[in-house]
Design a protein around this motif. Structure first.
Motif, mmCIF file in Angstrom:
data_model
loop_
_atom_site.group_PDB
_atom_site.id
_atom_site.type_symbol
_atom_site.label_atom_id
_atom_site.label_comp_id
_atom_site.label_asym_id
_atom_site.label_seq_id
_atom_site.Cartn_x
_atom_site.Cartn_y
_atom_site.Cartn_z
ATOM 1 N N GLN A 181 0.832 -1.207 0.000
ATOM 2 C CA GLN A 181 0.000 0.000 0.000
ATOM 3 C C GLN A 181 0.862 1.252 0.000
ATOM 4 O O GLN A 181 0.552 2.226 -0.700
ATOM 5 C CB GLN A 181 -0.950 -0.035 1.198
ATOM 6 C CG GLN A 181 -2.010 -1.133 1.075
ATOM 7 C CD GLN A 181 -2.725 -1.428 2.379
ATOM 8 O OE1 GLN A 181 -2.173 -1.248 3.457
ATOM 9 N NE2 GLN A 181 -3.967 -1.912 2.283
ATOM 10 N N LEU A 185 0.173 0.544 -4.314
ATOM 11 C CA LEU A 185 -0.594 -0.561 -4.871
ATOM 12 C C LEU A 185 -1.895 -0.753 -4.094
ATOM 13 O O LEU A 185 -1.922 -0.657 -2.865
ATOM 14 C CB LEU A 185 0.223 -1.854 -4.808
ATOM 15 C CG LEU A 185 1.529 -1.858 -5.604
ATOM 16 C CD1 LEU A 185 2.432 -3.002 -5.151
ATOM 17 C CD2 LEU A 185 1.252 -1.981 -7.088
ATOM 18 N N VAL A 186 -2.960 -1.032 -4.812
ATOM 19 C CA VAL A 186 -4.227 -1.409 -4.197
ATOM 20 C C VAL A 186 -4.173 -2.908 -3.944
ATOM 21 O O VAL A 186 -3.954 -3.699 -4.873
ATOM 22 C CB VAL A 186 -5.416 -1.053 -5.114
ATOM 23 C CG1 VAL A 186 -6.719 -1.580 -4.532
ATOM 24 C CG2 VAL A 186 -5.495 0.453 -5.323
ATOM 25 N N VAL A 187 -4.332 -3.323 -2.704
ATOM 26 C CA VAL A 187 -4.201 -4.737 -2.351
ATOM 27 C C VAL A 187 -5.551 -5.427 -2.502
ATOM 28 O O VAL A 187 -6.551 -5.021 -1.898
ATOM 29 C CB VAL A 187 -3.665 -4.905 -0.915
ATOM 30 C CG1 VAL A 187 -3.590 -6.387 -0.548
ATOM 31 C CG2 VAL A 187 -2.278 -4.265 -0.800
ATOM 32 N N LEU A 188 -5.562 -6.469 -3.320
ATOM 33 C CA LEU A 188 -6.774 -7.244 -3.593
ATOM 34 C C LEU A 188 -6.602 -8.637 -3.002
ATOM 35 O O LEU A 188 -5.725 -9.395 -3.418
ATOM 36 C CB LEU A 188 -7.015 -7.357 -5.098
ATOM 37 C CG LEU A 188 -7.074 -6.037 -5.885
ATOM 38 C CD1 LEU A 188 -7.294 -6.318 -7.367
ATOM 39 C CD2 LEU A 188 -8.169 -5.128 -5.338
ATOM 40 N N LEU A 204 -10.776 -1.787 -11.333
ATOM 41 C CA LEU A 204 -9.776 -1.977 -10.288
ATOM 42 C C LEU A 204 -8.475 -2.532 -10.863
ATOM 43 O O LEU A 204 -7.374 -2.091 -10.510
ATOM 44 C CB LEU A 204 -10.285 -2.959 -9.225
ATOM 45 C CG LEU A 204 -11.086 -2.433 -8.046
ATOM 46 C CD1 LEU A 204 -11.534 -3.611 -7.165
ATOM 47 C CD2 LEU A 204 -10.264 -1.444 -7.233
ATOM 48 N N VAL A 209 -1.946 -2.822 -8.734
ATOM 49 C CA VAL A 209 -2.527 -3.725 -7.735
ATOM 50 C C VAL A 209 -1.508 -4.757 -7.246
ATOM 51 O O VAL A 209 -0.565 -5.108 -7.951
ATOM 52 C CB VAL A 209 -3.778 -4.469 -8.276
ATOM 53 C CG1 VAL A 209 -4.862 -3.485 -8.678
ATOM 54 C CG2 VAL A 209 -3.422 -5.382 -9.431
ATOM 55 N N ASP A 229 -7.427 -3.851 0.567
ATOM 56 C CA ASP A 229 -8.341 -2.766 0.192
ATOM 57 C C ASP A 229 -9.667 -3.308 -0.327
ATOM 58 O O ASP A 229 -10.708 -2.673 -0.148
ATOM 59 C CB ASP A 229 -7.677 -1.885 -0.873
ATOM 60 C CG ASP A 229 -6.412 -1.220 -0.354
ATOM 61 O OD1 ASP A 229 -6.518 -0.378 0.562
ATOM 62 O OD2 ASP A 229 -5.313 -1.572 -0.829
ATOM 63 N N HIS A 230 -9.631 -4.467 -0.969
ATOM 64 C CA HIS A 230 -10.845 -5.115 -1.475
ATOM 65 C C HIS A 230 -10.667 -6.622 -1.393
ATOM 66 O O HIS A 230 -9.546 -7.122 -1.516
ATOM 67 C CB HIS A 230 -11.136 -4.730 -2.933
ATOM 68 C CG HIS A 230 -11.292 -3.260 -3.172
ATOM 69 N ND1 HIS A 230 -12.462 -2.585 -2.916
ATOM 70 C CD2 HIS A 230 -10.391 -2.334 -3.631
ATOM 71 C CE1 HIS A 230 -12.305 -1.300 -3.226
ATOM 72 N NE2 HIS A 230 -11.050 -1.133 -3.664
#
Length: 261
Positions: A181, A185-188, A204, A209, A229-230
């Motif tokens: 993060q 980066l967006v953590v999935l 997304l 990511v 994050d999601h």
């Protein structure tokens, strides 16, 4: 000049290298074994990675182009079998220096990364590294109680990809997620109960990511998945309960690659 006689399995140098089959010896010396032509080729492409290559005379001749000017020590078939983790050794085993980077460094400038939390099976870990490489990921982080990145089965299952992209080892899964993060980066989290459907996640996936994958048996614990994050679920059309780790990683990573085309 007298031709070099192949070393036997009882030779001290061979025995010393064979000790690297143990995790404790690898950790102490920060050396590991790369078994087979693909792994050796990948290792030789990394500057200062290879310490020595053990090869049978037949393998040295067959792979002369691959080996180039690498330092080669000839060994007999029993010696190579002692060094190799393969059922059918290919005749080449390299002693290599550790490659892992600090987590933050590995994730610098990454727009697609993989975080593995408590992945225990070496074949799965190596396959995820290979898949990440194939899908265009920039880094892999083995976090928590994950298998040793330099386990012979992990190295072999990566089919050379361990040498192609940065790999980090991070004991704290939370620290790995925060590092991703912090790197933008967006953590999935790949989670069967996720609120986001993978097939509806293109917006997304087009951004930077990091995919977070869990253990083969129990997946991601709720407290770990909550760090992401999601949470993203892979749709299951049939009666299968779930996908195995390596397959789930491939589906998620290639969905990301497709969304970016």
């Amino acid at each position: 000049m007298t031709p070099q006689q192949p070393l036997a399995a009882s030779n001290a140098r061979v025995k010393d290298a064979r000790r690297l089959s143990r995790r404790s010896a690898r950790a102490e010396r920060r050396l590991f074994l790369a078994d087979g032509p693909k792994a050796v080729e990948g290792a030789l492409a990394v500057p200062d990675c290879v310490v020595e290559v053990f090869a049978t005379p037949a393998a040295r001749e067959h792979h002369a182009g691959l080996l180039g000017g690498a330092p080669v020590t000839l060994v007999d078939d029993r010696a190579i079998a002692a060094l190799s983790d393969s059922v059918s050794p290919a005749g080449l085993v390299a002693v290599c220096r550790f490659l892992d980077l600090p987590t933050a460094e590995a994730l610098t400038d990454a727009d697609l990364a993989v975080l593995c939390a408590d992945v225990r099976d070496p074949g799965n870990a190596g396959t995820v590294v290979r898949t990440a490489d194939a899908a265009g990921a920039a880094a892999v982080v083995l976090a928590g109680d994950s298998v040793d990145a330099y386990n012979p089965k992990t190295v072999r299952a990566s089919v050379g990809s361990l040498f192609h992209l940065p790999v980090a080892v991070e004991r704290d899964v939370g620290a790995a997620v925060r590092a991703a993060q912090d790197a933008g980066l967006v953590v999935l989290a790949a989670d069967g109960g996720g609120e986001v459907d993978l097939f509806a996640a293109d917006d997304l996936l087009r951004g930077p990511v990091a995919w977070l994958f869990g253990n083969e048996a129990w997946g991601l614990p709720d407290d770990v998945a909550a760090l992401a994050d999601h949470r993203v679920r892979i749709p299951i059309a049939g009666a299968a309960e779930s996908l195995n780790l390596a397959t789930a990683a491939a589906v998620c990573l290639y969905a990301t690659a497709r969304a970016r085309r």
